[in-house]
Design an enzyme around this catalytic site. Structure first.
Site, PDB file in Angstrom:
ATOM      1  N   TRP A 143     -32.731  16.735  13.881  1.00 12.13           N
ATOM      2  CA  TRP A 143     -32.583  18.037  13.214  1.00 12.13           C
ATOM      3  C   TRP A 143     -32.821  17.911  11.709  1.00 12.13           C
ATOM      4  O   TRP A 143     -32.698  18.867  10.969  1.00 12.13           O
ATOM      5  CB  TRP A 143     -31.171  18.588  13.456  1.00 12.13           C
ATOM      6  CG  TRP A 143     -30.068  17.622  13.185  1.00 12.13           C
ATOM      7  CD1 TRP A 143     -29.474  17.381  11.978  1.00 12.13           C
ATOM      8  CD2 TRP A 143     -29.416  16.763  14.136  1.00 12.13           C
ATOM      9  NE1 TRP A 143     -28.499  16.416  12.117  1.00 12.13           N
ATOM     10  CE2 TRP A 143     -28.445  16.028  13.440  1.00 12.13           C
ATOM     11  CE3 TRP A 143     -29.575  16.543  15.511  1.00 12.13           C
ATOM     12  CZ2 TRP A 143     -27.622  15.092  14.067  1.00 12.13           C
ATOM     13  CZ3 TRP A 143     -28.747  15.608  16.131  1.00 12.13           C
ATOM     14  CH2 TRP A 143     -27.792  14.903  15.414  1.00 12.13           C
ATOM     15  N   ARG A 144     -33.158  16.733  11.280  1.00 12.99           N
ATOM     16  CA  ARG A 144     -33.179  16.463   9.854  1.00 12.99           C
ATOM     17  C   ARG A 144     -34.570  16.278   9.299  1.00 12.99           C
ATOM     18  O   ARG A 144     -35.468  15.803   9.997  1.00 12.99           O
ATOM     19  CB  ARG A 144     -32.393  15.166   9.657  1.00 12.99           C
ATOM     20  CG  ARG A 144     -32.154  14.784   8.253  1.00 12.99           C
ATOM     21  CD  ARG A 144     -31.441  13.451   8.204  1.00 12.99           C
ATOM     22  NE  ARG A 144     -30.020  13.586   8.031  1.00 12.99           N
ATOM     23  CZ  ARG A 144     -29.199  12.559   7.831  1.00 12.99           C
ATOM     24  NH1 ARG A 144     -29.667  11.333   7.836  1.00 12.99           N
ATOM     25  NH2 ARG A 144     -27.928  12.765   7.654  1.00 12.99           N
ATOM     26  N   GLU A 151     -25.124  21.472  13.786  1.00 14.73           N
ATOM     27  CA  GLU A 151     -23.778  21.555  13.224  1.00 14.73           C
ATOM     28  C   GLU A 151     -22.771  22.018  14.272  1.00 14.73           C
ATOM     29  O   GLU A 151     -21.640  21.556  14.290  1.00 14.73           O
ATOM     30  CB  GLU A 151     -23.749  22.487  12.001  1.00 14.73           C
ATOM     31  CG  GLU A 151     -24.350  21.872  10.741  1.00 14.73           C
ATOM     32  CD  GLU A 151     -23.643  20.590  10.288  1.00 14.73           C
ATOM     33  OE1 GLU A 151     -22.432  20.466  10.506  1.00 14.73           O
ATOM     34  OE2 GLU A 151     -24.321  19.699   9.748  1.00 14.73           O
ATOM     35  N   LEU A 189     -20.753  17.930  26.933  1.00 16.04           N
ATOM     36  CA  LEU A 189     -20.437  18.038  25.505  1.00 16.04           C
ATOM     37  C   LEU A 189     -18.995  18.513  25.305  1.00 16.04           C
ATOM     38  O   LEU A 189     -18.363  18.202  24.290  1.00 16.04           O
ATOM     39  CB  LEU A 189     -21.385  19.030  24.810  1.00 16.04           C
ATOM     40  CG  LEU A 189     -22.755  18.514  24.377  1.00 16.04           C
ATOM     41  CD1 LEU A 189     -23.588  19.655  23.822  1.00 16.04           C
ATOM     42  CD2 LEU A 189     -22.639  17.417  23.328  1.00 16.04           C
ATOM     43  N   GLY A 190     -18.473  19.291  26.293  1.00 18.36           N
ATOM     44  CA  GLY A 190     -17.093  19.767  26.195  1.00 18.36           C
ATOM     45  C   GLY A 190     -16.920  20.884  25.178  1.00 18.36           C
ATOM     46  O   GLY A 190     -17.898  21.362  24.597  1.00 18.36           O
ATOM     47  N   TYR A 211     -16.402  25.098   7.059  1.00 16.15           N
ATOM     48  CA  TYR A 211     -17.178  23.855   6.965  1.00 16.15           C
ATOM     49  C   TYR A 211     -18.622  24.065   7.423  1.00 16.15           C
ATOM     50  O   TYR A 211     -19.576  23.662   6.744  1.00 16.15           O
ATOM     51  CB  TYR A 211     -16.530  22.726   7.795  1.00 16.15           C
ATOM     52  CG  TYR A 211     -17.423  21.512   7.823  1.00 16.15           C
ATOM     53  CD1 TYR A 211     -17.434  20.617   6.759  1.00 16.15           C
ATOM     54  CD2 TYR A 211     -18.318  21.290   8.871  1.00 16.15           C
ATOM     55  CE1 TYR A 211     -18.293  19.533   6.734  1.00 16.15           C
ATOM     56  CE2 TYR A 211     -19.191  20.211   8.858  1.00 16.15           C
ATOM     57  CZ  TYR A 211     -19.164  19.338   7.788  1.00 16.15           C
ATOM     58  OH  TYR A 211     -20.031  18.279   7.760  1.00 16.15           O
ATOM     59  N   ASP A 248     -15.727  17.103   5.088  1.00 19.85           N
ATOM     60  CA  ASP A 248     -15.119  16.876   6.401  1.00 19.85           C
ATOM     61  C   ASP A 248     -14.250  15.617   6.287  1.00 19.85           C
ATOM     62  O   ASP A 248     -14.024  15.115   5.183  1.00 19.85           O
ATOM     63  CB  ASP A 248     -16.199  16.733   7.491  1.00 19.85           C
ATOM     64  CG  ASP A 248     -17.048  15.487   7.307  1.00 19.85           C
ATOM     65  OD1 ASP A 248     -16.874  14.770   6.284  1.00 19.85           O
ATOM     66  OD2 ASP A 248     -17.889  15.204   8.183  1.00 19.85           O
ATOM     67  N   CYS A 306     -21.615  -2.344  -0.710  1.00 18.07           N
ATOM     68  CA  CYS A 306     -21.528  -0.970  -1.198  1.00 18.07           C
ATOM     69  C   CYS A 306     -22.188  -0.807  -2.572  1.00 18.07           C
ATOM     70  O   CYS A 306     -21.840  -1.514  -3.518  1.00 18.07           O
ATOM     71  CB  CYS A 306     -20.067  -0.556  -1.269  1.00 18.07           C
ATOM     72  SG  CYS A 306     -19.845   1.072  -1.997  1.00 18.07           S
ATOM     73  N   CYS A 320     -15.564   2.325  -7.565  1.00 16.32           N
ATOM     74  CA  CYS A 320     -14.543   2.648  -6.553  1.00 16.32           C
ATOM     75  C   CYS A 320     -13.186   2.104  -6.983  1.00 16.32           C
ATOM     76  O   CYS A 320     -12.984   0.884  -7.065  1.00 16.32           O
ATOM     77  CB  CYS A 320     -14.955   2.061  -5.202  1.00 16.32           C
ATOM     78  SG  CYS A 320     -13.698   2.323  -3.934  1.00 16.32           S
TER      79      CYS A 320
END
Ligand code: SF4
Length: 229
Positions: A21-22, A43, A86-87, A126, A144, A206, A212
């Site tokens: 989807w990206r 989404e 998928l529920g 969201y 999220d 990272c 951080c």
């Protein structure tokens, strides 16, 4: 834009997950835009379901119903049968209701206006923010559980997430850039999945470890906390 945001965006250019989807960062540079229909479907599917589970469902869904108009004419029983596995079937029912509203009231298009998005079945705060950010590149602070974890660690927020919502939002506001919002939201999703993971953050790999605060104080495995430390 902060240095941390810049680093995260460059990290995304190199490490973005390829998802059906990206639009990849390279395609985005070439001016290709995401399909709001695909962003919306993904989404909704990603609410309460993992990316790995969603991918095959998403691919066959958009093959079968490739636009809002077509989806709006589907039967509920057909959509529910597809959704098995998928529920959380309320998502499927709302998806169909939403497609019907979009077809009749919005000319078969996903609106980019927040209020209009929030008025649609199955679209909450969201999801509306994620759609505006990813599909339309609007400045939205998309938060999220994954983003909450990254923010708590980066800013060394020591109170549990439930008690820190306002603080997390304030910190997120500093972090989210005014431009490239869609890429940034997706960068955070991928970063949470590949580097700043829930149990074993890969701090040694990272790219933003120098900014951080949890890493600086050796608290990265404790934050986010369940109790105040
Ligand atoms: Fe997450 Fe570790 Fe990076 Fe901090 S240094 S942002 S805890 S991966």
């Amino acid at each position: 834009m902060t240095i941390t945001s810049k680093i995260l965006l460059s990290w995304y250019q190199e490490n973005a997950r390829i998802l059906p989807w990206r639009i990849s960062p390279k395609e985005s540079i070439l001016g290709k835009k995401p399909d709001p229909y695909k962003v919306w479907i993904s989404e909704i599917m990603l609410q309460q379901t993992t990316v790995a589970t969603v991918i095959p469902y998403f691919k066959s869904f958009v093959r079968k119903w490739n636009c809002i108009e077509k989806l709006s004419r589907a039967n509920e029983s057909e959509i529910l049968a597809f959704w098995a596995g998928l529920g959380y079937y309320a998502r499927a029912r709302n998806l169909l209701k939403c497609a019907k509203v979009l077809a009749v009231q919005f000319g078969g298009k996903i609106p980019n206006n927040k209020e209009k998005l929030l008025s649609l079945p199955g679209i909450g705060e969201y999801t509306a923010s994620a759609i505006r950010s990813i599909a339309f590149d609007e400045r939205e602070i998309v938060i999220d559980g994954n983003v909450e974890r990254i923010i708590c660690r980066l800013f060394k927020i020591q109170k549990p997430i439930k008690q820190s919502k306002k603080n997390i939002r304030k910190c997120a506001f500093q972090l989210f850039p005014k431009l490239n919002c869609g890429d940034f939201a997706q960068a955070l999703m991928d970063f949470a999945n590949l580097v700043c993971k829930p149990k074993k953050p890969a701090c040694m790999l990272c790219p933003i470890s120098s900014s951080c605060q949890s890493f600086k104080f050796g608290l990265e495995k404790i934050i986010p906390t369940k109790q105040v430390i």
